[in-house]
Design a protein around this motif. Structure first.
Motif, short mmCIF file in Angstrom:
data_model
loop_
_atom_site.label_atom_id
_atom_site.label_comp_id
_atom_site.label_asym_id
_atom_site.label_seq_id
_atom_site.Cartn_x
_atom_site.Cartn_y
_atom_site.Cartn_z
N MET A 1 0.97 -1.19 0.06
CA MET A 1 0.11 0.27 0.04
C MET A 1 0.79 1.23 -0.14
SD MET A 1 -3.00 1.23 2.89
CE MET A 1 -3.76 -0.54 2.64
N ASP A 2 0.65 2.33 -0.63
CA ASP A 2 1.45 3.33 -0.89
C ASP A 2 1.00 4.48 0.04
OD1 ASP A 2 -0.82 4.48 -1.99
OD2 ASP A 2 0.02 4.84 -3.84
N SER A 3 1.78 5.52 0.16
CA SER A 3 1.65 6.48 1.11
C SER A 3 0.42 7.16 0.96
CB SER A 3 2.68 7.53 0.94
OG SER A 3 2.51 8.60 1.95
N SER A 4 -0.09 7.53 -0.15
CA SER A 4 -1.38 8.32 -0.39
C SER A 4 -2.74 7.46 -0.03
CB SER A 4 -1.46 8.47 -1.92
OG SER A 4 -1.83 7.55 -2.73
N SER A 5 -2.70 6.13 -0.32
CA SER A 5 -3.67 5.25 0.13
C SER A 5 -3.71 4.97 1.71
CB SER A 5 -3.96 4.04 -0.45
OG SER A 5 -2.43 3.34 -0.09
N SER A 6 -2.61 5.03 2.54
CA SER A 6 -2.55 4.86 3.96
C SER A 6 -2.97 5.81 4.79
CB SER A 6 -1.35 3.96 4.23
OG SER A 6 -0.05 5.02 4.10
N ARG A 7 -2.74 7.00 4.06
CA ARG A 7 -2.75 8.25 5.24
C ARG A 7 -4.23 8.51 5.29
NH1 ARG A 7 1.48 10.88 6.03
NH2 ARG A 7 3.24 10.78 4.40
N LEU A 8 -4.63 8.92 6.71
CA LEU A 8 -5.81 8.96 6.97
C LEU A 8 -6.47 10.39 6.43
CD1 LEU A 8 -5.66 8.16 10.85
CD2 LEU A 8 -5.99 6.62 8.96
N ASP A 9 -7.96 10.27 6.15
CA ASP A 9 -8.46 11.68 5.94
C ASP A 9 -8.56 12.32 6.86
OD1 ASP A 9 -10.42 9.80 7.29
OD2 ASP A 9 -11.90 11.18 6.14
N ASN A 10 -8.80 13.93 6.59
CA ASN A 10 -9.02 14.77 7.65
C ASN A 10 -10.29 15.18 8.04
OD1 ASN A 10 -6.41 15.03 8.10
ND2 ASN A 10 -5.84 16.46 6.46
N GLU A 11 -11.34 14.32 7.75
CA GLU A 11 -12.70 14.56 7.92
C GLU A 11 -13.17 13.85 9.25
OE1 GLU A 11 -13.95 14.76 3.45
OE2 GLU A 11 -15.03 13.46 4.81
N ARG A 99 -2.21 2.27 13.00
CA ARG A 99 -1.44 1.98 11.98
C ARG A 99 -1.95 2.25 10.43
NH1 ARG A 99 3.49 1.84 10.16
NH2 ARG A 99 4.18 -0.13 9.10
N THR A 100 -2.80 1.56 10.08
CA THR A 100 -3.55 1.67 8.83
C THR A 100 -5.00 1.84 8.64
OG1 THR A 100 -3.47 -0.60 8.35
CG2 THR A 100 -1.62 0.53 7.70
N SER A 101 -5.60 2.22 7.67
CA SER A 101 -7.00 2.26 7.67
C SER A 101 -7.38 2.27 5.75
CB SER A 101 -7.71 3.47 8.14
OG SER A 101 -7.20 4.62 7.32
N ARG A 102 -8.63 1.70 5.73
CA ARG A 102 -8.92 1.56 4.34
C ARG A 102 -10.43 2.11 4.02
NH1 ARG A 102 -7.56 -4.58 3.75
NH2 ARG A 102 -5.21 -4.60 3.92
N LYS A 103 -10.66 2.50 2.76
CA LYS A 103 -11.91 3.11 2.72
C LYS A 103 -12.63 2.43 1.53
CE LYS A 103 -11.79 8.02 4.46
NZ LYS A 103 -12.01 9.56 4.33
N LYS A 104 -13.96 2.43 1.55
CA LYS A 104 -14.93 1.78 0.67
C LYS A 104 -15.87 2.56 0.52
CE LYS A 104 -16.97 -2.63 -0.63
NZ LYS A 104 -17.37 -3.78 -0.18
#
Length: 941
Positions: A1-11, A99-104
């Motif tokens: 998983m790259d950096s952009s997909s692993s970063r948390l959103d700010n919402e 550590r990590t998060s994913r969105k769907k």
């Protein structure tokens, strides 16, 4: 998983709490580089001290025991998962990180929480000059994974409990995610910091109260970080702009707060002046004499502090405004004096005391030409010791100087004594003494005794500044901190005056004689001033008066006073003239003329003539205790302990809890009952708090777009709403005012701009204010209001072809600050509006329009009629009068043009029943609206 997909959103609240920036400093203060493909996570040791608010959501109690994580455990939300694992980690003795998060489909569907020692080490550049800092990373594999179910719940899909390092539950409080300062401790820290208590003592008081370090969920470093942030929130962060923002907040708390800032051509702060409303009002009572001294804090703290100091009815120092100046030239003092004069509504002081300074003297001659100017004797005598301290005849010169100044009752005597001084010690060629002689009318007592100085002694005033600022101001004090300490000094001064007022009315200083004159002063003078009168009466015993001559009603007496100097007694002679018809007494010592206190020589003569009653002119109003001084009732901006509206609620709760504690502490059954009730409340509110996560985002959404411009909102709230319209004219002007404060109004482009419609009026009722905003619409609420047509033309210019010049006017201004103007915008010119031509409501400070109420055919006013919209707008006092060349104010021009005779009713039913009486539209509090005859707004809002 790259950096952009692993970063948390700010919402959302949860994501904000977990977001971690990449530029945090490590433990030894050096920045470390993170690999570009590193995932975002929270690490206890790698968080900067300033990031104290970074923490996992806290929903469970810290002392609550939870079971070990197991697969398939279910939770109602991701917040509950984090709260549970945080509590378990503290119980087991380790720290956790997100550590990590994913969105769907834009919604979080997976999360992984790990042990803080499981994060990979960051690669660091090898530098022999900078040793690699220690790390606690062991690649620990303990973690939990949570997945989102279709029904919105979460379950644990993977659990790993094994750690490759030792655990320490007793030290778990040191982990970043477990360190949290509760609200009560924050309040205590901030209050103690405001009173000047050092951090170490501040923190130790919390340790003692909690029963030891292990009972606290935070450390001394956390307290330091919080105090620093609290100071930034209170004062702002930065230089001149933060100072301007601070002054603006003070002005919002109290409209009487005044400030002025002088900027150079590069928009850098040169000089600043400010005064609170109480100081301005107090000047009306005590403007007879002031001191202006720039030497005390300049010399000691290397800060050019320039206070205007007066003396109140107790003889205490009062601050009447202050400045911070960048230089001591004439132009600077002229700016400062003019700013102070403008603040005091153009009322010049009758007398002013300053140090001997050429620039000050020139500035006073320019700004205060009619004011009597005097040099401070203390500064002059200080220079005397510097000039003659090593002279062979120092003692003789000192004695001769003393004779010239204090034993010369007339100007002629001074001239003779000065001549003797120069001849005896061969000082004719001394340039410094010659300069003093040329300015003798500015400092020699014989030349200034014809002016009232209120007993002012600049030495005492400087010492009083020392007492108020010493220990609070130091060489590292910033501009904002200094202004805050100035507020603290004002609070102490007000408290001293309040205490003195109380003592004067509740404590009586006894008379020491049988003189009726003394009793008269005792009855009306403040205690401090009566003591001065009593000192003169005590010394009457050393005075012997003898009649010299009489001419009509005027009798002349010679009073010989025995004065003790060391072991010697010398005689001093004074002449007292008494007009027995008018009871007018004058002494050559001129103590009454200079200090407003009747001298011992005059009292001696009055006693000889058996005078028992004095005329009112000898009881000065400025020393009386029985006069009501309105300035003491004014609201003070520096009384606000904090801008947080929850502070007052917190204080009330704390006071009630302390009262409950006193009622239950001695009875066990009461204590148990109270704890049981409190536990029930905590459980109830905790459940409500958990359910609020679901409602958080929807509850913050405005119900309709017009609420954003409700006139009831605070000035700051309205400004924030307007700033959201980034490319609007109103947004550009608000941005300009936010950045440059009062300086923005002096620009050629905006000097005729009065403001935005949404910011120029207030409505007391929240519902009614939203109705007015809806009636006018967004475009009208964002309209710019100019006083003259010249102001309108300045906002937009055109080239030779008639096209808009985008590099000047409001278009150019918007481009320069990153808010390019887009689209059309409304501008309302007051001088072009047709004003209201009728009368005004009698004795109404708001100058409401005297409009004729609607009448039914039977002659009665319609039921449910509340009034006219134009009269329900509250207008600031400065905008009520003479905004146009014809003398019209804001109500009869702008708001009359916007609302005309728009009527307001309680209900729609009442409004529709009086339809024949409505000519210019109507509103009802339940949402009804008639825009004009035949045009109705139906349905719910």
């Amino acid at each position: 998983m790259d950096s952009s997909s692993s970063r948390l959103d700010n919402e959302g609240k949860f994501d904000d709490a977990l977001t971690h920036q990449d530029d945090h400093k490590n433990d030894v203060g050096e920045k470390s580089e993170e690999p570009k493909d590193a995932m975002t996570f929270i690490s206890d040791e790698e968080l900067n001290d300033e990031d104290e608010n970074v923490a996992l959501p806290l929903m469970l109690k810290d002392d609550e025991k939870v079971e070990e994580p197991k697969k398939s455990m279910t939770f109602s939300s991701i917040e509950e998962v984090c709260s549970y694992y945080r509590t378990y980690a503290k119980q087991a003795g380790f720290g956790i990180a997100y550590r990590t998060s994913r969105k769907k489909n834009g919604k979080k569907s997976y999360a992984r929480l790990i042990c803080t020692r499981g994060a990979p080490e960051r690669t660091r550049t090898c530098d022999v000059a900078k040793p690699i800092p220690a790390t606690n990373k062991t690649r620990c594999g303990a973690n939990i994974c949570a997945n989102l179910c279709e029904d919105g719940t979460w379950f644990l899909s993977n659990v790993e409990l094994k750690h490759n390092h030792s655990l320490s539950p007793g030290k778990a409080r040191f982990f970043r995610n477990n360190r949290k300062i509760n609200d009560a401790a924050k309040r205590r820290l901030e209050l103690n910091d405001r009173t000047g208590i050092r951090l170490s003592k501040n923190f130790n008081s919390l340790v003692v109260e909690s029963g030891g370090f292990e009972s606290l969920s935070f450390g001394e470093r956390d307290c330091k970080n919080y105090i620093n942030k609290a100071r930034e929130l209170r004062l702002g962060k930065g230089g001149a702009q933060a100072l301007c923002n601070y002054f603006s907040r003070m002005q919002k708390q109290n409209g009487g707060f005044y400030f002025a800032m002088d900027m150079d051509d590069d928009s850098r702060l040169r000089n600043v002046f400010w005064a609170d409303a109480r100081s301005r009002a107090a000047y009306d009572f005590f403007r007879d004499v002031i001191t202006f001294d720039t030497t005390y804090l300049t010399n000691r703290y290397d800060m050019p502090f320039a206070p205007f100091v007066g003396v109140n009815h107790h003889g205490q120092s009062i601050l009447l405004g202050a400045g911070l100046i960048s230089s001591d030239d004439t132009d600077t003092f002229v700016w400062l004096f003019k700013s102070w004069l403008g603040c005091m509504n153009g009322q010049v002081p009758r007398a002013i005391i300053t140090e001997q300074d050429r620039a000050m003297k020139n500035a006073i001659a320019i700004v205060f030409p009619e004011t009597r100017h005097r040099y401070c004797m203390w500064h002059i005598m200080k220079k005397f010791f510097e000039k003659f301290g090593s002279h062979a005849n120092f003692d003789g010169i000192k004695s001769a100087i003393h004779t010239c100044l204090y034993d010369s009752q007339t100007c002629e005597e001074y001239e003779e004594n000065w001549k003797d001084l120069l001849e005896k010690y061969h000082l004719h060629d001394n340039a410094w003494l010659h300069g003093l002689y040329m300015e003798k009318t500015f400092w020699v007592p014989a030349y200034i005794k014809d002016t009232f100085w209120a007993g002012m002694n600049t030495t005492q005033r400087s010492e009083s500044m020392n007492a108020f600022f010493d220990g609070c101001v130091h060489p590292h004090t910033t501009l904002k901190e200094f202004v805050d300490e100035y507020d603290s000094a004002l609070r102490r001064m007000v408290e001293n005056e309040t205490r003195a007022n109380f003592d004067s009315f509740n404590r009586t200083i006894p008379c020491i004689s049988a003189l009726q004159l003394e009793k008269q002063f005792q009855a009306v003078y403040t205690n401090a001033k009566f003591k001065e009168v009593r000192e003169q009466i005590v010394k009457v015993i050393g005075c012997t008066s003898s009649h010299l001559k009489s001419e009509g009603a005027i009798s002349t007496f010679e009073v010989i006073e025995d004065v003790t100097i060391g072991d010697h007694i010398i005689e001093k002679k004074f002449i007292v003239n008494l007009n027995e018809d008018e009871l007018d007494v004058k002494c050559t010592c001129a103590l009454f003329e200079v200090r407003g206190i009747l001298c011992k020589h005059s009292i001696s003569v009055l006693r000889t003539k058996k005078v028992t009653t004095l005329p009112p002119r000898y009881f000065l109003d400025r020393w009386r205790k029985d006069i009501k001084r309105e300035y003491s009732k004014l609201k003070r901006s520096y009384n606000a302990v904090c801008d947080n509206p929850n502070v007052e609620i917190h204080d009330k709760l704390r006071n009630n809890f302390e009262e409950l504690l006193s009622l239950t502490s001695e009875k066990v059954e009461r204590c148990m009952d109270l704890m049981k009730r409190m536990n029930k409340l905590k459980e109830l509110w905790r459940c409500e708090s958990q359910s609020s996560h679901v409602k958080y985002r929807s509850s913050s959404t405005p119900t309709n777009e017009h609420e954003n411009y409700s006139p009831l909102q605070t000035g700051m709230q309205r400004t924030e709403q307007i700033l959201q319209h980034e490319k609007s004219a109103a947004g550009i002007l608000c941005q300009l005012k936010t950045r440059h404060g009062t300086q923005a109004s002096h620009l050629p482009l905006t000097k005729d701009v009065l403001g935005i419609v949404a910011t120029l009026g207030k409505v007391d009722d929240d519902n009614l204010s939203r109705l007015f905003a809806e009636y006018l619409g967004v475009e009208s609420m964002l309209a710019i209001v100019c006083k003259t047509y010249e102001g309108v033309k300045a906002l937009e210019t055109y080239d030779k072809e008639g096209c808009i010049n985008t590099s000047s006017g409001l278009h150019g201004l918007g481009t320069s600050i990153g808010r390019a103007l887009d689209g059309r915008f409304l501008v309302i010119c007051l001088e072009n509006l047709i004003p209201y031509a009728g009368g005004f409501v009698a004795d109404d400070p708001q100058r409401r329009l005297d409009l004729i109420k609607p009448r039914l055919p039977n002659g009665e006013c319609p039921p449910g009629f509340l009034g006219f919209a134009v009269n329900m707008i509250n207008v600031d006092n400065t905008n009520l009068f003479c905004l146009t060349a014809s003398g019209y104010g804001l109500r009869e021009t702008l708001f009359y043009s916007l609302f005309s005779r728009l009527q307001v009713y309680r209900t729609r039913a009442a409004m529709l029943l009086t339809l024949p009486c409505i000519s210019d539209g109507a509103l009802s509090l339940d949402g009804g609206m008639i825009r004009s005859t035949g045009v109705f707004s139906l349905g719910n809002r």
